[in-house]
Design an enzyme around this catalytic site. Structure first.
Site, short mmCIF file in Angstrom:
data_model
loop_
_atom_site.label_atom_id
_atom_site.label_comp_id
_atom_site.label_asym_id
_atom_site.label_seq_id
_atom_site.Cartn_x
_atom_site.Cartn_y
_atom_site.Cartn_z
N ASP A 39 98.70 -11.29 -29.65
CA ASP A 39 99.29 -11.20 -28.31
C ASP A 39 98.14 -11.05 -27.32
OD1 ASP A 39 100.41 -10.37 -25.91
OD2 ASP A 39 102.03 -9.26 -26.90
N TYR A 128 104.78 -18.92 -11.06
CA TYR A 128 104.09 -19.54 -12.20
C TYR A 128 102.73 -20.09 -11.76
CZ TYR A 128 102.84 -23.23 -15.52
OH TYR A 128 102.15 -24.06 -16.37
N1 LIG Z 1 104.42 -27.81 -20.19
C1 LIG Z 1 103.97 -28.39 -19.09
O1 LIG Z 1 104.61 -29.27 -18.50
C2 LIG Z 1 102.64 -27.98 -18.52
C3 LIG Z 1 102.18 -28.61 -17.37
C4 LIG Z 1 100.94 -28.23 -16.86
C5 LIG Z 1 100.20 -27.25 -17.49
N2 LIG Z 1 100.69 -26.65 -18.61
C6 LIG Z 1 99.88 -25.62 -19.24
O2 LIG Z 1 99.56 -26.08 -20.54
C7 LIG Z 1 99.44 -24.97 -21.44
C8 LIG Z 1 100.26 -25.23 -22.68
O3 LIG Z 1 101.62 -25.43 -22.29
P1 LIG Z 1 102.75 -25.69 -23.36
O4 LIG Z 1 103.60 -26.79 -22.83
O5 LIG Z 1 102.16 -25.81 -24.73
O6 LIG Z 1 103.54 -24.33 -23.23
P2 LIG Z 1 104.45 -23.58 -24.33
O7 LIG Z 1 105.06 -24.58 -25.24
O8 LIG Z 1 105.34 -22.67 -23.55
O9 LIG Z 1 103.40 -22.74 -25.17
C9 LIG Z 1 102.88 -21.53 -24.73
C10 LIG Z 1 102.75 -20.65 -25.92
O10 LIG Z 1 102.20 -19.39 -25.51
C11 LIG Z 1 102.86 -18.38 -26.26
N3 LIG Z 1 102.74 -17.07 -25.63
C12 LIG Z 1 103.50 -16.54 -24.64
N4 LIG Z 1 103.11 -15.27 -24.39
C13 LIG Z 1 102.08 -15.00 -25.23
C14 LIG Z 1 101.27 -13.87 -25.45
N5 LIG Z 1 101.46 -12.74 -24.77
N6 LIG Z 1 100.30 -13.95 -26.41
C15 LIG Z 1 100.12 -15.07 -27.11
N7 LIG Z 1 100.88 -16.19 -26.96
C16 LIG Z 1 101.84 -16.15 -26.02
C17 LIG Z 1 104.29 -18.86 -26.31
O11 LIG Z 1 105.00 -18.17 -27.32
P3 LIG Z 1 106.58 -17.92 -27.12
O12 LIG Z 1 107.18 -19.29 -26.95
O13 LIG Z 1 106.95 -17.22 -28.37
O14 LIG Z 1 106.73 -17.08 -25.89
C18 LIG Z 1 104.09 -20.33 -26.62
O15 LIG Z 1 103.97 -20.56 -28.01
C19 LIG Z 1 99.82 -23.74 -20.63
O16 LIG Z 1 98.66 -23.13 -20.15
C20 LIG Z 1 100.60 -24.30 -19.46
O17 LIG Z 1 100.51 -23.46 -18.33
C21 LIG Z 1 101.88 -26.98 -19.13
#
Ligand SMILES: NC(=O)c1ccc[n+]([C@@H]2O[C@H](COP(=O)([O-])OP(=O)(O)OC[C@H]3O[C@@H](n4cnc5c(N)ncnc54)[C@H](OP(=O)(O)O)[C@@H]3O)[C@@H](O)[C@H]2O)c1
Length: 285
Positions: A39, A128
């Protein structure tokens, strides 16, 4: 000795995309951790983890990504996106690890009409975006050896994303309304994963902020239309305005990223969004 890469948020969408290609890089050794195993909001655990493992690189994919919920869960969004980023940055700095911090197009307010460069002014519209921007600030302050990679509109065969939502809704409904006045670049998260590994392999010391998305730009409506065309689904798709689709968080109207800097610096050939979408759809089928 193999280069060891820690991937936080390893079971999230981008984390799973990195997992899916990791075997193609035998010279790299990946450690995938998620909230249950590390975490990032707990400083002591992060520091101990880095002391127990010899980590050359960390890709911080862990984030609070629920854009609308963040408006109501400000403290949790701050803990993960700001405090978590600070903990990772400190641990990287103290242990000599290089950090790739993933950030977002939502640091911009969308008032421009030309692709955003890394030097453009930031002005997030919601919690966000603000917490992700504050996370960038923590990384810059605490870990000089950083690459901050902002990306946009991530989708893939993994996790929850727009493409998968459209495929599900397309199998349930005859009609759908999708906003047509938010313009951006959909980004296949596997393409981003490959770009991140290229950054690691080139191992330059041009620490900076970079923009990565697939090439081309469209609206969410255009994206949905192409998803349905490519899957031969002839449901009726209605274009609507953002003001007719209420959400808790305001989104930028235009968040296209200029990717010149990252493609020049790391010799990347960035795929066009439609080609990557076709590839992603073939994985879902
Ligand atoms: N998705 C998009 O469209 C998008 C667009 C632009 C930028 N981004 C950026 O790209 C990156 C990856 O996004 P993604 O789509 O892969 O997001 P995601 O699927 O929501 O993955 C984020 C992961 O972080 C985990 N997490 C949350 N709180 C945590 C903590 N305290 N300690 C450790 N892990 C934790 C989540 O676990 P849980 O699910 O169990 O909470 C999830 O597995 C992020 O930085 C996001 O801001 C995403």
């Amino acid at each position: 000795m193999k280069t060891t890469i820690l991937v936080t948020g390893g079971n999230g969408q981008l984390g799973q995309c990195i997992q899916s290609i990791a075997k193609q890089f035998p010279a790299l050794s990946f450690l995938f951790v998620d909230k249950n195993t590390l975490d990032i909001t707990i400083e002591k655990n992060v520091l101990e983890f880095f002391e127990d493992h010899h980590i050359h690189w960390c890709i911080n994919c862990a984030a609070y990504t629920a854009v609308d919920h963040a408006e109501e869960n400000r403290e949790l969004a701050h803990q993960v996106n700001v405090v978590g980023a600070r903990n990772i940055a400190n641990a990287c700095h103290w242990n000599g690890s290089k950090l790739i911090q993933i950030s977002t197009d939502f640091v911009f307010d969308g008032k421009k009409s030309l692709p955003y460069k890394e030097t453009d002014c930031v002005n997030p519209l919601g919690i966000y975006g603000r917490t992700k921007l504050n996370g960038e600030v923590e990384v810059k302050k605490n870990c000089p050896s950083h690459f901050i990679v902002r990306t946009s509109w991530l989708y893939s065969e993994f996790g929850n994303n727009f493409m998968k939502t459209m495929l599900r809704l397309g199998s349930e409904r005859d009609q759908l309304s999708v906003v047509n006045d938010q313009i951006g670049s959909p980004t296949y998260a596997v393409d981003l994963a490959e770009a991140l590994i290229q950054i690691i392999q080139l191992d330059t010391d041009n620490y900076s902020v970079y923009h990565y998305s697939n090439r081309g730009h469209i609206s969410w409506f255009d994206f949905a239309k192409t998803i349905f065309e490519q899957t031969n689904n002839n449901l009726i798709l209605n274009p609507i305005l953002s003001r007719d689709y209420a959400t808790l968080a305001e989104r930028p109207k235009y968040s296209v990223l200029d990717t010149t800097k990252i493609s020049d610096e790391f010799a990347l050939e960035i795929p066009f969004w439609r080609d990557s979408l076709i590839c992603a759809l073939s994985k879902v089928k």
